[in-house]
Design a protein around this motif. Structure first.
Motif, PDB file in Angstrom:
ATOM      1  N   MET A   1       0.840  -1.174   0.000  1.00  0.00           N
ATOM      2  CA  MET A   1       0.000   0.000   0.000  1.00  0.00           C
ATOM      3  C   MET A   1       0.895   1.250   0.000  1.00  0.00           C
ATOM      4  N   GLU A   2       0.564   2.226  -0.825  1.00  0.00           N
ATOM      5  CA  GLU A   2       1.330   3.465  -0.946  1.00  0.00           C
ATOM      6  C   GLU A   2       1.148   4.352   0.288  1.00  0.00           C
ATOM      7  N   ILE A   3       2.130   5.211   0.536  1.00  0.00           N
ATOM      8  CA  ILE A   3       2.050   6.130   1.674  1.00  0.00           C
ATOM      9  C   ILE A   3       0.857   7.057   1.532  1.00  0.00           C
ATOM     10  N   THR A   4       0.630   7.542   0.323  1.00  0.00           N
ATOM     11  CA  THR A   4      -0.472   8.469   0.105  1.00  0.00           C
ATOM     12  C   THR A   4      -1.827   7.792   0.254  1.00  0.00           C
ATOM     13  N   GLU A   5      -1.872   6.478   0.127  1.00  0.00           N
ATOM     14  CA  GLU A   5      -3.123   5.748   0.348  1.00  0.00           C
ATOM     15  C   GLU A   5      -3.357   5.533   1.835  1.00  0.00           C
ATOM     16  N   ILE A   6      -2.296   5.387   2.610  1.00  0.00           N
ATOM     17  CA  ILE A   6      -2.426   5.132   4.047  1.00  0.00           C
ATOM     18  C   ILE A   6      -2.868   6.395   4.774  1.00  0.00           C
ATOM     19  N   LEU A   7      -2.129   7.490   4.594  1.00  0.00           N
ATOM     20  CA  LEU A   7      -2.473   8.759   5.242  1.00  0.00           C
ATOM     21  C   LEU A   7      -3.400   9.541   4.318  1.00  0.00           C
ATOM     22  N   ARG A   8      -4.649   9.673   4.710  1.00  0.00           N
ATOM     23  CA  ARG A   8      -5.621  10.380   3.884  1.00  0.00           C
ATOM     24  C   ARG A   8      -5.492  11.892   4.062  1.00  0.00           C
ATOM     25  N   ARG A   9      -5.536  12.363   5.326  1.00  0.00           N
ATOM     26  CA  ARG A   9      -5.436  13.795   5.605  1.00  0.00           C
ATOM     27  C   ARG A   9      -5.135  13.994   7.083  1.00  0.00           C
ATOM     28  N   GLY A  10      -4.591  15.145   7.396  1.00  0.00           N
ATOM     29  CA  GLY A  10      -4.382  15.517   8.786  1.00  0.00           C
ATOM     30  C   GLY A  10      -5.658  16.100   9.347  1.00  0.00           C
TER      31      GLY A  10
END
Length: 98
Positions: free
Chosen positions: A1-10
């Motif tokens: 899984m990509e980093i951008t897929e894991i962290l959606r938003r702050g």
């Protein structure tokens, strides 16, 4: 899984800003991400040292969709996952500072 897929938003709310004083930052994360995934993503993306990760599943709340000329229809909002990340002393994430 990509980093951008894991962290959606702050997440920046009153509570999360108060947690930033204790070096804790809050993120919306993918529903199937675990603590290890979140730790790796934050460390790679922000170049910080993560001490602890707490993960919470937030339930979907009942909502009413109202349309002109139609009766209100109840809809269940999607559940989501929230991660509270504790950083090492002296580290910070400037992108989420309020």
């Amino acid at each position: 899984m990509e980093i951008t897929e894991i962290l959606r938003r702050g997440i920046v709310t009153e509570k999360s800003v108060k947690l930033q004083e204790r070096n804790q930052y809050t993120f919306e994360v993918a529903i199937n991400a675990n603590k290890i995934d979140v730790r790796r993503a934050v460390e790679q993306l922000f170049n910080v040292k993560v001490v602890a990760v707490n993960v919470l599943r937030m339930p979907g709340k009942p909502r009413l969709i109202r349309r002109r000329g139609a009766a209100p229809r109840p809809v269940e909002a999607r559940e989501w996952k929230k991660a509270i990340v504790t950083l090492a002393k002296g580290e910070s994430i400037d992108a989420l500072k309020a």
